[in-house]
Design a protein around this motif. Structure first.
Motif, PDB file in Angstrom:
ATOM      1  N   THR A 337       0.818  -1.215   0.000  1.00 29.22           N
ATOM      2  CA  THR A 337       0.000   0.000   0.000  1.00 29.22           C
ATOM      3  C   THR A 337       0.855   1.270   0.000  1.00 29.22           C
ATOM      4  OG1 THR A 337      -1.546  -1.301   1.293  1.00 29.22           O
ATOM      5  CG2 THR A 337      -1.991   1.049   1.145  1.00 29.22           C
ATOM      6  N   GLU A 338       1.967   1.240   0.725  1.00 32.98           N
ATOM      7  CA  GLU A 338       2.773   2.459   0.806  1.00 32.98           C
ATOM      8  C   GLU A 338       3.649   2.635  -0.435  1.00 32.98           C
ATOM      9  OE1 GLU A 338       2.099   4.643   2.830  1.00 32.98           O
ATOM     10  OE2 GLU A 338       3.784   6.030   2.814  1.00 32.98           O
ATOM     11  N   GLN A 339       4.182   1.528  -0.940  1.00 32.38           N
ATOM     12  CA  GLN A 339       5.134   1.666  -2.062  1.00 32.38           C
ATOM     13  C   GLN A 339       4.471   1.695  -3.434  1.00 32.38           C
ATOM     14  OE1 GLN A 339       9.459   0.440  -1.124  1.00 32.38           O
ATOM     15  NE2 GLN A 339       8.273  -1.431  -1.048  1.00 32.38           N
ATOM     16  N   ILE A 340       3.175   1.462  -3.479  1.00 31.59           N
ATOM     17  CA  ILE A 340       2.554   1.493  -4.804  1.00 31.59           C
ATOM     18  C   ILE A 340       2.634   2.925  -5.357  1.00 31.59           C
ATOM     19  CG2 ILE A 340       0.151   1.905  -4.061  1.00 31.59           C
ATOM     20  CD1 ILE A 340      -0.510  -0.285  -6.321  1.00 31.59           C
ATOM     21  N   ALA A 341       2.915   3.011  -6.645  1.00 28.90           N
ATOM     22  CA  ALA A 341       3.072   4.329  -7.283  1.00 28.90           C
ATOM     23  C   ALA A 341       2.128   4.403  -8.476  1.00 28.90           C
ATOM     24  CB  ALA A 341       4.516   4.507  -7.742  1.00 28.90           C
ATOM     25  N   PHE A 342       1.127   5.266  -8.355  1.00 24.06           N
ATOM     26  CA  PHE A 342       0.149   5.433  -9.444  1.00 24.06           C
ATOM     27  C   PHE A 342       0.563   6.580 -10.352  1.00 24.06           C
ATOM     28  CE2 PHE A 342      -2.275   3.377  -6.063  1.00 24.06           C
ATOM     29  CZ  PHE A 342      -2.979   2.415  -6.759  1.00 24.06           C
ATOM     30  N   HIS A 343       0.025   6.563 -11.539  1.00 27.31           N
ATOM     31  CA  HIS A 343       0.325   7.631 -12.493  1.00 27.31           C
ATOM     32  C   HIS A 343      -0.757   7.657 -13.574  1.00 27.31           C
ATOM     33  CE1 HIS A 343       2.143  10.300 -15.228  1.00 27.31           C
ATOM     34  NE2 HIS A 343       3.389  10.088 -14.919  1.00 27.31           N
ATOM     35  N   PRO A 344      -1.466   8.792 -13.705  1.00 27.79           N
ATOM     36  CA  PRO A 344      -2.515   8.845 -14.739  1.00 27.79           C
ATOM     37  C   PRO A 344      -1.947   8.654 -16.144  1.00 27.79           C
ATOM     38  CG  PRO A 344      -2.328  10.972 -13.596  1.00 27.79           C
ATOM     39  CD  PRO A 344      -1.379  10.038 -12.925  1.00 27.79           C
ATOM     40  N   GLY A 345      -0.629   8.722 -16.291  1.00 24.69           N
ATOM     41  CA  GLY A 345      -0.011   8.517 -17.605  1.00 24.69           C
ATOM     42  C   GLY A 345       0.371   7.069 -17.869  1.00 24.69           C
ATOM     43  N   HIS A 346       0.065   6.160 -16.956  1.00 30.77           N
ATOM     44  CA  HIS A 346       0.285   4.739 -17.244  1.00 30.77           C
ATOM     45  C   HIS A 346      -0.913   4.241 -18.054  1.00 30.77           C
ATOM     46  CE1 HIS A 346       3.035   4.263 -13.452  1.00 30.77           C
ATOM     47  NE2 HIS A 346       3.642   4.871 -14.452  1.00 30.77           N
ATOM     48  N   LEU A 347      -0.719   4.089 -19.344  1.00 28.11           N
ATOM     49  CA  LEU A 347      -1.815   3.785 -20.273  1.00 28.11           C
ATOM     50  C   LEU A 347      -1.588   2.479 -21.001  1.00 28.11           C
ATOM     51  CD1 LEU A 347      -2.393   7.157 -22.175  1.00 28.11           C
ATOM     52  CD2 LEU A 347      -3.626   6.283 -20.198  1.00 28.11           C
ATOM     53  N   VAL A 348      -2.620   1.981 -21.619  1.00 29.86           N
ATOM     54  CA  VAL A 348      -2.505   0.835 -22.530  1.00 29.86           C
ATOM     55  C   VAL A 348      -3.115   1.256 -23.869  1.00 29.86           C
ATOM     56  CG1 VAL A 348      -2.475  -1.019 -20.803  1.00 29.86           C
ATOM     57  CG2 VAL A 348      -4.667  -0.081 -21.560  1.00 29.86           C
ATOM     58  N   PRO A 349      -2.771   0.561 -24.957  1.00 27.15           N
ATOM     59  CA  PRO A 349      -3.377   0.902 -26.246  1.00 27.15           C
ATOM     60  C   PRO A 349      -4.900   0.894 -26.122  1.00 27.15           C
ATOM     61  CG  PRO A 349      -1.633  -0.722 -26.543  1.00 27.15           C
ATOM     62  CD  PRO A 349      -1.829  -0.578 -25.066  1.00 27.15           C
ATOM     63  N   GLY A 350      -5.542   1.896 -26.723  1.00 31.99           N
ATOM     64  CA  GLY A 350      -7.003   1.971 -26.639  1.00 31.99           C
ATOM     65  C   GLY A 350      -7.463   3.054 -25.695  1.00 31.99           C
ATOM     66  N   ILE A 351      -6.518   3.597 -24.889  1.00 27.04           N
ATOM     67  CA  ILE A 351      -6.865   4.684 -23.953  1.00 27.04           C
ATOM     68  C   ILE A 351      -5.845   5.806 -24.151  1.00 27.04           C
ATOM     69  CG2 ILE A 351      -7.320   5.311 -21.545  1.00 27.04           C
ATOM     70  CD1 ILE A 351      -7.860   2.364 -20.980  1.00 27.04           C
ATOM     71  N   GLN A 360      -3.128  17.323 -18.029  1.00 30.54           N
ATOM     72  CA  GLN A 360      -1.821  17.503 -18.661  1.00 30.54           C
ATOM     73  C   GLN A 360      -0.746  17.769 -17.599  1.00 30.54           C
ATOM     74  OE1 GLN A 360      -0.959  17.535 -22.147  1.00 30.54           O
ATOM     75  NE2 GLN A 360      -2.905  16.496 -22.430  1.00 30.54           N
ATOM     76  N   GLY A 361      -1.072  18.572 -16.601  1.00 31.25           N
ATOM     77  CA  GLY A 361      -0.104  18.875 -15.539  1.00 31.25           C
ATOM     78  C   GLY A 361       0.151  17.667 -14.660  1.00 31.25           C
ATOM     79  N   ARG A 362      -0.881  16.872 -14.422  1.00 29.03           N
ATOM     80  CA  ARG A 362      -0.710  15.670 -13.605  1.00 29.03           C
ATOM     81  C   ARG A 362       0.297  14.728 -14.260  1.00 29.03           C
ATOM     82  NH1 ARG A 362      -6.210  12.774 -12.324  1.00 29.03           N
ATOM     83  NH2 ARG A 362      -4.993  11.740 -10.714  1.00 29.03           N
ATOM     84  N   LEU A 363       0.328  14.748 -15.576  1.00 32.06           N
ATOM     85  CA  LEU A 363       1.190  13.805 -16.280  1.00 32.06           C
ATOM     86  C   LEU A 363       2.663  14.049 -15.959  1.00 32.06           C
ATOM     87  CD1 LEU A 363      -0.673  13.657 -19.694  1.00 32.06           C
ATOM     88  CD2 LEU A 363      -0.824  12.099 -17.743  1.00 32.06           C
ATOM     89  N   PHE A 364       2.985  15.282 -15.543  1.00 34.94           N
ATOM     90  CA  PHE A 364       4.357  15.538 -15.093  1.00 34.94           C
ATOM     91  C   PHE A 364       4.539  15.120 -13.634  1.00 34.94           C
ATOM     92  CE2 PHE A 364       7.048  18.359 -12.584  1.00 34.94           C
ATOM     93  CZ  PHE A 364       8.279  17.999 -13.103  1.00 34.94           C
ATOM     94  N   SER A 365       3.556  15.449 -12.795  1.00 32.57           N
ATOM     95  CA  SER A 365       3.755  15.422 -11.340  1.00 32.57           C
ATOM     96  C   SER A 365       3.968  14.024 -10.742  1.00 32.57           C
ATOM     97  CB  SER A 365       2.540  16.085 -10.698  1.00 32.57           C
ATOM     98  OG  SER A 365       2.673  16.152  -9.324  1.00 32.57           O
ATOM     99  N   TYR A 366       3.305  13.028 -11.297  1.00 27.23           N
ATOM    100  CA  TYR A 366       3.290  11.735 -10.593  1.00 27.23           C
ATOM    101  C   TYR A 366       4.634  11.011 -10.623  1.00 27.23           C
ATOM    102  CZ  TYR A 366      -1.652  12.303  -9.690  1.00 27.23           C
ATOM    103  OH  TYR A 366      -2.848  12.786  -9.235  1.00 27.23           O
ATOM    104  N   THR A 367       5.336  11.000 -11.756  1.00 32.91           N
ATOM    105  CA  THR A 367       6.660  10.362 -11.750  1.00 32.91           C
ATOM    106  C   THR A 367       7.602  11.206 -10.914  1.00 32.91           C
ATOM    107  OG1 THR A 367       6.266   9.610 -13.991  1.00 32.91           O
ATOM    108  CG2 THR A 367       8.525   9.469 -13.209  1.00 32.91           C
TER     109      THR A 367
END
Ligand code: HDD
Length: 713
Positions: A337-351, A360-367
């Protein structure tokens, strides 16, 4: 249920199998140092003589202490407090006509997930029941790579541009001079900022509503918030909004309960999630999508790219495309739970993304944030973050690198390595960003189409039931009542008058300020230094939709009482058979029953049977439960009626609109309450069968209790 704490190999899904490779189990094993050396004495330092100083050469002491000294990592800058669980997502069909995402391409296809729920503002150790937005982040471990849907339990956001995110967060977090208050927006800096930002008004309505006090993670909706894109197998794109709809229904607690739960059990939501999964009552949500054809992008009276707007379900219905079930607790909180790292820019084909400036700004911040939180660029190798899909690229080195890359080459193109790893064609699953024609000037300017800040705030408020509206009024009175600055309160009342005049008037009355307080001019303070403020003042469209019933929590009742918690209060001499029958009937419906008594240990039934007590009236209270029942038994009733804890339990349950069942002699206990003095008592079931009680509890609360607020507990 398998006991994963004992490190049995779980079988549920591919990700759990993958994680199993990294587990450690000390049972039956000798203790060792990190170098694998067996330890003979873990209790005493190596000292020079019996009373002498510790020796520098005590490598075991140094290793143990050094590791401990570095156990903590920075908590998340937002969403620090959270709880998560493993599970799976199952597609209801083949959705390749709308998206080519493989995990949505086949009916019944299952994909492992890890979901983390969180509060936003509080520190890692703060209470679960703060008035706050809840994070709802899902990592899908798909065969095409990880896909993260990093959403919230509210479908809109406070600001339109990510540039303002640090300001918003600085304003809501504890104030910088004294680090007060914890996990609360009820303070000057938050409302100072909000009172200058009309774009936040829609989200403020949500945050002041019952949505900010969920009864359980499993009883709240989730939203992707932004408009995203789906791309189908033919390459055709459409806009999409994501929804999670809880099968248990949407329910909240009242503010008075929230405050009391925070004292009684700050881990209330975390514990509820853990216990539900542990007892096999797995929480479930359906994934829904609102699809808008590309050519319809401009047919709404708001901009699809504006994250302070939702698409009312009356305009575009939600299509349910799959189901998520959370069925396994983490083995280790920190590792998962603590080490999981989410990112709205983690995508798969089709999305794909839309041009929403917040997204757009979030795409920078999470990594970026993981680099300091998890210590470097290799956080993707941490077991909970690594995909089940294979990873091959030319990224090398970095702190704590785990992967041992074979071969000579770490560049592309190359011939030495046979050109590998090679680029995948689109047909082989290679990700290709959607081609979108963009023309324009490079500018810093908000689009005019983003300027209607009030219409949807009004729509939300006016779509609530009268009880929900009252709660919003009370929440604003409380929050602004905690604000010291008179100016801020007045500015807020002025701002609210644009949402709904009656709302502004009621809030003003509660604050003791003139209900005719004029809105400030200019209303919006979020514009560039050289701009004309007039260009940034809110506009008001006149949307055709005046009410959206789906915006009320009452629009989504669950079926039955799965996930609810019910107290049976009893003392010595209780009718044990009746109690047991009641308990069984309720548990059969997936609810949790706890026996609460004046003392811990056990009580004796009327025929001398021993009944195990789960809680004494000292170790729990009514706010931990959804409903309460007092069984028959003359002696038991006698014992309870002289116990202040039992009387308070009933009064408080009544005050919080909960259903109460009273059988036989239990009535004597009820008669001691304040609540019983009311003539028109509703939702108290005397000598009714258990099914009637279950059906009532399924309705969650009985709001039609005019005197409830007057109960002095
Ligand atoms: Fe964010 C964490 C959701 C706007 C920057 N965000 C974070 C989490 C959730 C969201 C659920 C916790 C993930 C977890 O459990 O680990 N955030 C949202 C939503 C937003 C949003 C739904 C608006 C629609 N966030 C937002 C903006 C920014 C960030 C505009 C910055 C530009 N969010 C972050 C972050 C966090 C984060 C600082 C803190 C910890 C982390 O990312 O991993 O990068």
């Amino acid at each position: 249920m398998k006991d994963k704490q004992k490190n049995e190999k779980p079988e549920t899904n591919q990700k759990l199998d993958d994680l199993y490779m990294n587990t450690e189990d000390g049972s039956g094993q000798a203790m060792t140092t990190n170098q694998g050396l067996k330890i003979n004495d873990d209790q005493n330092s190596l000292t020079a003589g019996e009373r002498g100083p510790t020796l520098m050469e005590d490598f075991h002491f140094r290793e143990k202490m050094t590791h401990f000294d570095h156990e903590r990592i920075p908590e998340r800058i937002v969403h620090a407090r959270g709880a998560g669980a493993h599970g799976y997502f199952e597609s209801y069909g083949d959705w390749s006509k709308i998206t080519k995402a493989g995990f949505l391409g086949e009916k019944g296809k299952r994909t492992p997930v890890f979901t983390r729920f969180s509060t936003v503002a509080g520190f890692k150790g703060s209470t679960d029941l703060a008035r706050d937005v809840r994070g709802f982040a899902v990592k899908f471990y798909t065969e095409e790579g990880n896909y993260d849907l990093v959403g919230n339990n509210m479908p809109v956001f406070f600001i339109q541009d990510a540039m303002k995110f640090p300001d918003l967060v600085h304003a809501v977090k504890p104030e910088q001079h004294n680090e007060i208050p914890q996990a609360a927006s009820a303070h000057d800096t938050f409302w100072d900022f909000i009172s200058l930002m009309p774009e936040s008004m829609h989200m403020i309505m949500w945050a002041m509503s019952d949505r900010a006090l969920p009864r359980s993670f499993s009883m709240m909706e989730g939203f992707g918030v932004h408009t995203f894109r789906f791309i189908n197998t033919e390459g055709k794109s459409s806009f999409v909004k994501f929804h999670w709809k809880p099968l248990a229904g949407t329910y909240s607690v009242t503010w008075d309960e929230a405050v009391k739960i925070s004292g009684q059990d700050p881990d209330f939501h975390r514990r509820d999630l853990w216990n539900a999964i542990d007892s096999g009552n797995f929480p479930e949500w359906e994934l829904g999508v609102q699809i808008v054809a590309e050519e319809d992008e401009h047919k709404f009276d708001f901009d699809l790219l504006d994250p302070t707007k939702l698409i009312p379900e009356e305009l575009v219905p939600v299509k349910l495309i799959g189901k998520m079930v959370l069925d396994a607790n983490p083995t280790n909180f920190f590792a998962e739970t603590e080490q999981i790292a989410f990112h709205p820019g983690h995508l798969v084909p089709g999305i794909d993304f839309s041009n929403d400036p917040l997204l757009q700004g979030r795409l920078f911040s999470y990594t970026d944030t993981q680099l300091s939180r998890l210590g470097g660029p290799n956080f993707n190798e941490i077991p909970i973050n690594r995909p089940i899909a294979p990873v091959h690229n030319n990224q090398r080195g970095g702190i704590m690198r785990q992967t041992i890359n074979v071969g000579h080459t770490s560049y592309h193109p190359n011939k030495i390595g046979g050109g590998c790893p090679f680029q995948a064609k689109m047909a082989e699953g290679g990700y290709v960003s959607h081609q979108e024609k963009i023309e324009g000037y490079k500018i810093r300017k908000r689009s005019k189409s983003f300027m209607d800040h009030f219409s949807q705030a009004t729509l939300f408020f006016e779509s609530q039931t009268p009880v929900e509206q009252d709660h919003i009024v009370e929440a604003l009175r409380f929050e602004l009542g905690k604000v010291k600055s008179e100016d801020i309160r007045e500015r807020m009342v002025g701002m609210l008058s644009y949402v709904n005049k009656d709302l502004a008037k009621k809030v003003a009355e509660g604050l003791g300020i003139d209900p005719n307080t004029k809105p400030e001019d200019p209303l919006n303070h979020s514009y560039p230094a050289d701009a004309d403020p007039k260009d940034y003042q809110p506009t008001q469209s006149n949307p055709s939709l005046k009410k959206s019933e789906k915006l009320s929590l009452t629009a989504r009742p669950g079926k039955g009482i799965k996930g609810r918690s019910i107290a049976i209060i009893a003392g010595d001499g209780v009718d044990a058979d009746a109690l047991e029958a009641y308990k069984k009937a309720i548990e059969k419906e997936g609810a949790d029953v706890k026996i609460v008594a004046p003392r811990s240990g056990a009580i004796k039934g009327q025929n001398g049977e021993l009944i195990k007590v789960d809680h004494s009236l000292l170790t729990t209270s009514s706010v931990m439960f959804d409903a309460v029942m007092i069984p028959d038994g003359a002696k038991s009733a006698e014992m309870l009626q002289s116990d202040a804890g039992a009387i308070r339990f009933l009064d408080e349950s009544y005050k919080h609109f909960k259903f109460i069942a009273i059988d036989g002699a239990g009535k004597q206990v009820w008669d001691k309450t304040y609540a019983s003095k009311n003539t028109d008592v509703k939702g108290v079931l005397f000598d009714k069968n258990v099914q009637e009680f279950i059906d009532s509890v399924a309705k969650h609360r009985i709001w039609d209790r005019p005197h409830a607020a007057n109960i002095p507990v």
